[in-house]
Design a protein around this motif. Structure first.
Motif, short mmCIF file in Angstrom:
data_model
loop_
_atom_site.label_atom_id
_atom_site.label_comp_id
_atom_site.label_asym_id
_atom_site.label_seq_id
_atom_site.Cartn_x
_atom_site.Cartn_y
_atom_site.Cartn_z
N ARG A 140 0.83 -1.21 0.00
CA ARG A 140 0.00 0.00 0.00
C ARG A 140 0.86 1.26 0.00
O ARG A 140 0.54 2.23 -0.67
N VAL A 141 1.94 1.23 0.77
CA VAL A 141 2.84 2.39 0.80
C VAL A 141 3.44 2.63 -0.58
O VAL A 141 3.50 3.77 -1.05
N GLU A 142 3.86 1.54 -1.24
CA GLU A 142 4.42 1.69 -2.59
C GLU A 142 3.36 2.21 -3.56
O GLU A 142 3.63 3.11 -4.36
N ARG A 143 2.14 1.67 -3.48
CA ARG A 143 1.07 2.14 -4.35
C ARG A 143 0.82 3.63 -4.15
O ARG A 143 0.73 4.40 -5.10
N LEU A 148 1.37 9.40 -5.74
CA LEU A 148 1.88 10.74 -5.47
C LEU A 148 2.86 11.19 -6.55
O LEU A 148 2.88 12.37 -6.93
N VAL A 149 3.68 10.26 -7.04
CA VAL A 149 4.61 10.60 -8.11
C VAL A 149 3.84 11.02 -9.37
O VAL A 149 4.15 12.03 -10.00
N VAL A 150 2.81 10.24 -9.71
CA VAL A 150 2.00 10.57 -10.89
C VAL A 150 1.33 11.94 -10.71
O VAL A 150 1.33 12.77 -11.63
N ASP A 151 0.79 12.19 -9.53
CA ASP A 151 0.15 13.48 -9.26
C ASP A 151 1.16 14.63 -9.38
O ASP A 151 0.86 15.67 -9.98
N ALA A 152 2.35 14.42 -8.84
CA ALA A 152 3.38 15.47 -8.92
C ALA A 152 3.79 15.72 -10.37
O ALA A 152 3.98 16.87 -10.77
#
Length: 177
Positions: A140-143, A148-152
């Motif tokens: 879940r943390v990795e997901r 968050l990376v995609v959002d950034a």
């Protein structure tokens, strides 16, 4: 379905509502949180029982009648939490009895077993040799990190597009003047 169960299902990850057993596991996780709050309430209640003269400068404990009122509130919450913990543990035990789970299936881990650092693991079917199985929490943390990376990256792209559009407008303005 009872109102508290519906409230739990509205607030949590759907994985915890997939079965009665998973709901019971979620409730036990909440019991763990309640136990830490219970210990905190016990500590603050004991602090409130000390004489006001022994308070240090850093303590933000009330004085006089406010101290007694605060003690009553904290002790009341303490016993409410204790009651909810007791109820949750008893209902979980009743669930285990009702499910008729054989005691042989509830076995202690083998000697030297070290649990995963972040929770229960996913099935290790199809793992490559030498690759460690990650826990559900780790997954879940990795997901969440990837989301968050995609959002950034999306925000970065939008900012660059806005900057490019502003530069283009500036160039058009400079050409016309």
């Amino acid at each position: 379905m009872s109102a508290p169960t519906q409230q739990i299902e509205d607030e949590i990850d759907p994985i915890w509502t997939s079965s009665r057993t998973s709901r019971q596991i979620y409730v036990l996780g909440e019991v763990e949180k309640d136990i830490s709050r219970l210990l905190s309430l016990a500590a603050s209640s004991i602090s409130l029982l000390t004489l006001p003269q022994t308070d240090t400068e850093g303590d933000s404990l009330p004085r006089g009648e406010e101290r007694s009122e605060q003690l009553v509130l904290e002790v009341s919450e303490y016993f409410e939490r204790l009651d909810s913990i007791q109820f949750a543990i008893r209902s979980t035990l009743a669930h285990i009895r009702q499910s008729r789970i054989a005691p042989s299936t509830i076995q202690a881990p083998p000697p030297g077993f070290v649990p995963p650092p972040l929770g229960v693991g996913l099935p290790s079917v199809g793992l490559a040799a030498g690759k460690r199985s990650r826990g559900l929490q780790e997954e879940r943390v990795e997901r969440d990190a990837w989301l968050l990376v995609v959002d950034a990256l999306k925000r970065l792209k939008e900012a660059k597009e806005a900057d490019d559009a502003q530069s283009k407008d500036q160039m058009v303005f400079d050409d016309t003047s």
